[in-house]
Design a protein around this motif. Structure first.
Motif, mmCIF file in Angstrom:
data_model
loop_
_atom_site.group_PDB
_atom_site.id
_atom_site.type_symbol
_atom_site.label_atom_id
_atom_site.label_comp_id
_atom_site.label_asym_id
_atom_site.label_seq_id
_atom_site.Cartn_x
_atom_site.Cartn_y
_atom_site.Cartn_z
ATOM 1 N N GLU A 1 0.674 -0.694 -0.368
ATOM 2 C CA GLU A 1 -0.838 0.444 -0.198
ATOM 3 C C GLU A 1 0.530 1.187 0.065
ATOM 4 O O GLU A 1 0.372 2.702 -1.248
ATOM 5 N N ILE A 2 1.948 1.341 0.828
ATOM 6 C CA ILE A 2 3.053 2.846 1.307
ATOM 7 C C ILE A 2 3.360 2.923 -0.263
ATOM 8 O O ILE A 2 3.157 3.681 -0.862
ATOM 9 N N SER A 3 3.788 1.430 -1.237
ATOM 10 C CA SER A 3 4.673 1.213 -2.277
ATOM 11 C C SER A 3 3.791 2.448 -3.627
ATOM 12 O O SER A 3 4.150 2.841 -4.511
ATOM 13 N N GLN B 1 2.477 5.437 -2.934
ATOM 14 C CA GLN B 1 4.192 6.653 -3.457
ATOM 15 C C GLN B 1 4.149 6.633 -4.950
ATOM 16 O O GLN B 1 4.433 8.197 -6.033
ATOM 17 N N ALA B 2 3.404 5.714 -5.704
ATOM 18 C CA ALA B 2 3.419 6.040 -6.859
ATOM 19 C C ALA B 2 2.482 6.918 -7.330
ATOM 20 O O ALA B 2 2.243 7.603 -8.481
ATOM 21 N N ASP C 1 3.752 10.138 -7.473
ATOM 22 C CA ASP C 1 4.636 10.403 -8.254
ATOM 23 C C ASP C 1 4.020 10.895 -9.158
ATOM 24 O O ASP C 1 3.868 11.608 -10.291
ATOM 25 N N TYR C 2 2.749 10.319 -9.262
ATOM 26 C CA TYR C 2 1.742 10.703 -10.861
ATOM 27 C C TYR C 2 0.461 11.771 -11.010
ATOM 28 O O TYR C 2 0.012 12.335 -11.367
ATOM 29 N N ARG C 3 1.048 12.204 -8.987
ATOM 30 C CA ARG C 3 -0.032 13.277 -9.457
ATOM 31 C C ARG C 3 -1.570 13.104 -9.328
ATOM 32 O O ARG C 3 -1.968 14.043 -9.316
ATOM 33 N N VAL D 1 0.754 8.330 4.356
ATOM 34 C CA VAL D 1 -0.454 9.161 4.072
ATOM 35 C C VAL D 1 -0.580 11.064 4.227
ATOM 36 O O VAL D 1 -0.915 11.720 3.169
ATOM 37 N N ARG D 2 0.350 11.407 5.371
ATOM 38 C CA ARG D 2 0.649 12.414 5.817
ATOM 39 C C ARG D 2 1.259 13.521 4.360
ATOM 40 O O ARG D 2 0.509 14.457 4.025
#
Length: 347
Positions: free
Chosen positions: A105-107, A110-111, A114-116, A140-141
């Motif tokens: 979930e964390i990774s 993050q993706a 990166d894709y905004r 999340v924060r």
């Protein structure tokens, strides 16, 4: 298709100037220059890519949905709710399987950063005593600080809005229905160990049985969330006769597995034993399963609406939105009685 470089050349301006005009940047540009760029873009039928827009915008028109198990139809209904709302608003949904792993979930979050992405929906349950929870909260924060809206569809302390059902009440109410039919010995096939939703549904079952004075008749059996888990658990129950009056499964897939095992063993449902599930997936209606109907589509659609509305408000205010509150919306459920349950009579 024409490129940004060709538009700039046609308008007689720098590429950076053309980019600022076509991206809607607040950078000061004269009305004359702006008009030249727009006219050139129209003549060349220029259409900027979504990726290009994302690179010059606070966020893209992307909504991520993180599901625990992409094979589970529970998440298909939720994802459809997200996607229907997103599509109507001109957004794109990206579905990602996390295999019930917090680290994944964390990774994936993050993706999405990166894709905004405009937002991310956490569709799956959390885990009890999860050592990765602090890392997930930090991720999340960080996403919220960058304007990525997050919504949880399970009871998880992620510091973001939640749209949930009360899983304790869900299990309590279907158990109460079985008790009202005269069932006194009820076996509960549990969900995967360690998951919060499994714990809550087990607690709801046990609370109802205790309230009815039937704690001695409550029997919890290890299981899971798949058809095979229900089939295997029921075979174990069949081998340990006498049979319970009823089997309650942690979800509909498990209940269908239980039905399969009972019918292959020649045991009449509901004549000899009643079977019930939870969720009210399409398969439940197909096999006539008594279950609890959950508003899964509405959960997904409300999550998407929150993300899209927040993105629109942020764009209108021309500022980065703060993470917002962590309000919880609890949606209602209802017991749906079908053919797999019947009143128990005693000689």
């Amino acid at each position: 298709m024409s490129s940004l470089v060709e538009v700039a050349r046609e308008a007689g301006v720098a590429v950076s100037t053309a980019s600022r005009v076509l991206s809607g940047s607040d950078h000061p540009i004269s009305a004359k220059t702006r008009a030249k760029v727009l006219e050139a873009a129209e003549r060349l039928e220029y259409s900027p890519s979504a990726l290009a827009r994302a690179m010059v915008s606070p966020h893209s028109r992307l909504v991520g949905v993180l599901v625990s198990d992409i094979d589970n139809p529970y998440f298909s209904v939720i994802a459809r709710g997200v996607d229907d709302v997103a599509t109507r608003a001109g957004y794109v949904t990206m579905l990602s399987n996390v295999d019930r792993r917090t680290a994944t979930e964390i990774s994936r979050l993050q993706a999405m950063r990166d894709y905004r992405a405009a937002g991310v929906v956490f569709a799956g349950s959390g885990h009890e005593d999860d050592p990765q929870t602090p890392n997930l909260l930090k991720a999340v924060r960080r996403a919220q600080e960058q304007g990525v809206q997050t919504v949880s569809l399970a009871e998880r302390d992620l510091g973001c809005p939640s749209v949930v059902v009360d899983n304790r009440a869900v299990a309590h109410d279907i158990t109460d229905h079985l008790v009202s039919l005269g069932h006194r010995r009820i076996a509960f096939i549990e969900g995967p160990p360690g998951m919060t939703v499994s714990k809550h549904r087990r607690e709801g079952f046990l609370t109802c049985m205790a309230t009815a004075g039937l704690s001695e008749g409550a029997h919890c059996v290890p299981g899971g969330f798949h058809h095979e888990a229900g089939h295997a658990a029921t075979l174990r129950l069949i081998a340990r006769r006498p049979l319970p009056d009823a089997i309650l499964a942690a979800n509909d897939e498990v209940a269908v597995g239980a039905l399969s095992a009972l019918r292959r063993a020649g045991i009449d449902v509901p004549g000899e034993i009643s079977v019930a599930g939870m969720d009210d997936l399409r398969i439940a209606e197909f096999v006539g399963l008594t279950t609890v109907s959950l508003p899964l589509y509405e959960m997904g659609s409300l999550a998407a609406r929150h993300i899209i509305d927040t993105a629109a408000a942020r764009a209108g205010a021309s500022r980065t939105a703060d993470p917002g509150g962590a309000a919880t919306t609890v949606l209602s459920h209802r017991v749906v009685a079908r053919d797999t349950t019947a009143r128990r009579t005693y000689a």
